[in-house]
Motif scaffolding. Structure first.
Motif, PDB file in Angstrom:
ATOM      1  N   GLN A 153       1.031  -1.288  -0.025  1.00  0.00           N
ATOM      2  CA  GLN A 153       0.156  -0.024  -0.048  1.00  0.00           C
ATOM      3  C   GLN A 153       0.747   1.183  -0.120  1.00  0.00           C
ATOM      4  N   MET A 154       1.841   1.181   0.829  1.00  0.00           N
ATOM      5  CA  MET A 154       2.720   2.325   0.866  1.00  0.00           C
ATOM      6  C   MET A 154       3.597   2.701  -0.439  1.00  0.00           C
ATOM      7  N   ALA A 155       3.913   1.564  -1.139  1.00  0.00           N
ATOM      8  CA  ALA A 155       4.456   1.448  -2.429  1.00  0.00           C
ATOM      9  C   ALA A 155       3.714   2.188  -3.513  1.00  0.00           C
ATOM     10  N   THR A 156       2.440   2.179  -3.284  1.00  0.00           N
ATOM     11  CA  THR A 156       1.439   2.468  -4.614  1.00  0.00           C
ATOM     12  C   THR A 156       0.609   3.991  -3.991  1.00  0.00           C
ATOM     13  N   ILE A 162      -2.671   2.816 -10.344  1.00  0.00           N
ATOM     14  CA  ILE A 162      -2.813   1.521  -9.479  1.00  0.00           C
ATOM     15  C   ILE A 162      -4.070   0.601  -9.991  1.00  0.00           C
ATOM     16  N   THR A 163      -3.586  -0.424 -10.255  1.00  0.00           N
ATOM     17  CA  THR A 163      -4.563  -1.450 -10.635  1.00  0.00           C
ATOM     18  C   THR A 163      -5.627  -2.090  -9.797  1.00  0.00           C
ATOM     19  N   ILE A 164      -6.558  -2.682 -10.008  1.00  0.00           N
ATOM     20  CA  ILE A 164      -7.396  -3.608  -9.002  1.00  0.00           C
ATOM     21  C   ILE A 164      -6.703  -4.551  -8.722  1.00  0.00           C
ATOM     22  N   GLN A 166      -3.664  -4.784  -7.843  1.00  0.00           N
ATOM     23  CA  GLN A 166      -2.703  -4.323  -6.897  1.00  0.00           C
ATOM     24  C   GLN A 166      -3.208  -4.165  -5.824  1.00  0.00           C
ATOM     25  N   TYR A 167      -4.411  -3.679  -5.694  1.00  0.00           N
ATOM     26  CA  TYR A 167      -5.468  -3.183  -4.437  1.00  0.00           C
ATOM     27  C   TYR A 167      -5.855  -4.693  -3.855  1.00  0.00           C
ATOM     28  N   LEU A 168      -6.213  -5.534  -4.585  1.00  0.00           N
ATOM     29  CA  LEU A 168      -6.573  -6.878  -4.003  1.00  0.00           C
ATOM     30  C   LEU A 168      -5.433  -7.551  -3.231  1.00  0.00           C
ATOM     31  N   HIS A 169      -4.207  -7.346  -3.854  1.00  0.00           N
ATOM     32  CA  HIS A 169      -2.977  -7.802  -3.122  1.00  0.00           C
ATOM     33  C   HIS A 169      -2.672  -7.153  -1.762  1.00  0.00           C
ATOM     34  N   GLN A 170      -2.965  -5.720  -1.624  1.00  0.00           N
ATOM     35  CA  GLN A 170      -2.909  -5.144  -0.515  1.00  0.00           C
ATOM     36  C   GLN A 170      -4.096  -5.568   0.448  1.00  0.00           C
ATOM     37  N   VAL A 171      -5.142  -5.772   0.305  1.00  0.00           N
ATOM     38  CA  VAL A 171      -6.057  -6.089   1.070  1.00  0.00           C
ATOM     39  C   VAL A 171      -6.196  -7.419   1.587  1.00  0.00           C
ATOM     40  N   SER A 172      -5.601  -8.446   0.579  1.00  0.00           N
ATOM     41  CA  SER A 172      -5.439  -9.794   0.946  1.00  0.00           C
ATOM     42  C   SER A 172      -4.562  -9.769   2.287  1.00  0.00           C
ATOM     43  N   GLY A 173      -3.451  -8.878   2.291  1.00  0.00           N
ATOM     44  CA  GLY A 173      -2.516  -8.982   3.201  1.00  0.00           C
ATOM     45  C   GLY A 173      -3.065  -8.154   4.573  1.00  0.00           C
ATOM     46  N   LYS A 174      -3.292  -6.929   4.171  1.00  0.00           N
ATOM     47  CA  LYS A 174      -3.887  -5.917   5.349  1.00  0.00           C
ATOM     48  C   LYS A 174      -4.955  -6.707   6.125  1.00  0.00           C
ATOM     49  N   THR A 175      -6.136  -6.993   5.492  1.00  0.00           N
ATOM     50  CA  THR A 175      -7.363  -7.323   6.111  1.00  0.00           C
ATOM     51  C   THR A 175      -7.636  -8.743   6.121  1.00  0.00           C
ATOM     52  N   ILE A 245     -10.547   3.187  -7.850  1.00  0.00           N
ATOM     53  CA  ILE A 245      -9.824   2.509  -8.836  1.00  0.00           C
ATOM     54  C   ILE A 245     -10.810   2.031 -10.131  1.00  0.00           C
ATOM     55  N   LEU A 246     -11.803   1.435  -9.807  1.00  0.00           N
ATOM     56  CA  LEU A 246     -12.935   0.776 -10.766  1.00  0.00           C
ATOM     57  C   LEU A 246     -13.335   1.984 -11.595  1.00  0.00           C
ATOM     58  N   ALA A 247     -13.628   3.231 -10.888  1.00  0.00           N
ATOM     59  CA  ALA A 247     -13.986   4.443 -11.612  1.00  0.00           C
ATOM     60  C   ALA A 247     -13.035   4.705 -12.595  1.00  0.00           C
ATOM     61  N   MET A 248     -11.781   5.198 -12.115  1.00  0.00           N
ATOM     62  CA  MET A 248     -10.535   5.578 -12.553  1.00  0.00           C
ATOM     63  C   MET A 248     -10.259   4.627 -13.930  1.00  0.00           C
ATOM     64  N   ASN A 249     -10.572   3.286 -14.090  1.00  0.00           N
ATOM     65  CA  ASN A 249     -10.378   2.635 -15.277  1.00  0.00           C
ATOM     66  C   ASN A 249     -10.967   3.028 -16.502  1.00  0.00           C
ATOM     67  N   ASP A 250     -12.074   3.872 -16.413  1.00  0.00           N
ATOM     68  CA  ASP A 250     -12.962   4.251 -17.436  1.00  0.00           C
ATOM     69  C   ASP A 250     -12.141   5.553 -18.137  1.00  0.00           C
ATOM     70  N   ASP A 251     -11.743   6.539 -17.205  1.00  0.00           N
ATOM     71  CA  ASP A 251     -11.055   7.432 -17.568  1.00  0.00           C
ATOM     72  C   ASP A 251     -10.150   8.272 -16.512  1.00  0.00           C
ATOM     73  N   ARG A 252      -8.926   7.666 -16.736  1.00  0.00           N
ATOM     74  CA  ARG A 252      -7.947   8.294 -15.506  1.00  0.00           C
ATOM     75  C   ARG A 252      -7.473   9.596 -15.600  1.00  0.00           C
ATOM     76  N   ALA A 253      -7.629  10.218 -16.897  1.00  0.00           N
ATOM     77  CA  ALA A 253      -7.175  11.625 -17.356  1.00  0.00           C
ATOM     78  C   ALA A 253      -8.212  12.621 -16.565  1.00  0.00           C
TER      79      ALA A 253
END
Length: 325
Positions: A153-156, A162-164, A166-175, A245-253
């Motif tokens: 999480q700190m690295a991202t 950030i991809t979904i 990467q997020y799932l990797h973080q929460v699998s560890g954290k929570t 993250i899921l919202a940004m996937n459509d239009d990150r700009a």
């Protein structure tokens, strides 16, 4: 010792959760008075005790020493509380559970030592009550995965790409790992086979991921009072969760100029982000993902042996993963 009102619906489990808190309180005896005060305040701040509850419930599939299982549930909860104390230091969080954090009230130095002391309590309980070195090893492995989740999480932070995954990797560890550990310890130390304990661990991991997804959704749909901690703080700290993250996937700009303001974001910036998230169905997509993991957890629970323990696990999981606050 009082526990969360939700446990009024679980009259056979509630007394063991009270005993778990009582035991933790007796084990908190550092030489430093400020550290002791900080820890007792945190323990009595009204947490839901979900992880010890799952530990205790998974230990009920066979007759077992309830004193031992209460002690191991206490070990799980002290580990969880230690991670919260340290998280609040890193996040510079002012409140948790509608109260000042240990770091905010006593300073970061006291908070670091308070969290460290809870790790000591956790391992002393494991050393005294665990019947197998495997449980101690599992705890150590889980702690490593929790830390790696935090490091990921700190690295991202402030990573607009950030991809979904990467997020799932973080929460699998954290929570996820804490729920997985709780279920494994309960099942294994409750006298079940290693295969059964690993099934419990997988169920716990899915519960933990679904729980974190629901938690992150609430950060965008709840208010600070009902949620128990400030909302929208993660986004200002550069911690981007599933709805965003899921919202940004459509239009990150479209999101980048707003996110680039970081901690200088104003309420109007947050309103614009909320508008963009709504337009791209960020919350709805995250809710669908949370439901996927909820369904996986419930499917795993459905395969457990019939009885009161299974029924209570299903009831608790359905209640937990459909919560609105």
């Amino acid at each position: 010792m009082q526990i969360h009102p939700m446990w009024a619906d679980y009259p056979t489990l509630a007394p063991e959760l009270v005993a778990t808190l009582d035991l933790i309180e007796t084990k908190i005896a550092p030489d430093s008075v400020p550290v002791k005060e900080a820890l007792l305040q945190m323990i009595n701040a009204g947490g839901k005790l979900l992880r010890p509850a799952y530990c205790l419930l998974f230990s009920q599939f066979k007759e077992t020493d309830r004193e031992k299982m209460i002690a191991l549930a206490a070990a799980v909860e002290t580990l969880h509380t230690a991670t919260l104390v340290h998280d609040d230091i890193i996040d510079r969080a002012a409140t948790r559970r509608n109260q000042k954090t240990v770091a905010a009230q006593f300073g970061p130095d006291v908070a670091v030592y308070a969290g460290d002391y809870l790790f000591v309590v956790c391992f002393k309980l494991l050393a005294q009550y665990a019947s197998s070195l495997r449980s101690v090893q599992k705890d150590g492995t889980s702690m490593e995965r929790i830390l790696n989740g935090e490091l990921a999480q700190m690295a991202t932070r402030y990573n607009y790409d950030i991809t979904i995954d990467q997020y799932l990797h973080q929460v699998s560890g954290k929570t996820g790992q804490l729920f997985a550990l709780s279920c494994f310890i309960g099942a294994y130390e409750g006298g079940n086979s290693l295969a059964f304990a690993k099934r419990a661990e997988t169920i716990g991991l899915n519960i933990g991921i679904a729980f974190q997804l629901r938690d992150d959704i609430l950060d965008y749909t709840s208010d600070a009072t009902s949620f128990g901690k400030p909302v929208h703080e993660d986004i200002k700290q550069g911690v981007y969760s599933a709805p965003l993250i899921l919202a940004m996937n459509d239009d990150r700009a479209a999101f980048r100029p707003l996110l680039a303001k970081k901690q200088t974001m104003q309420p109007e910036d947050m309103r614009q982000i909320a508008t963009l998230m709504s337009a791209h169905d960020g919350v709805a997509k995250a809710q669908a993902m949370a439901q996927t993991y909820t369904d996986k957890a419930l499917a795993g629970l459905a395969k457990l042996p019939a009885g009161a323990a299974k029924d209570t696990l299903v009831q608790l999981t359905q209640q937990l993963l459909s919560r609105q606050n």
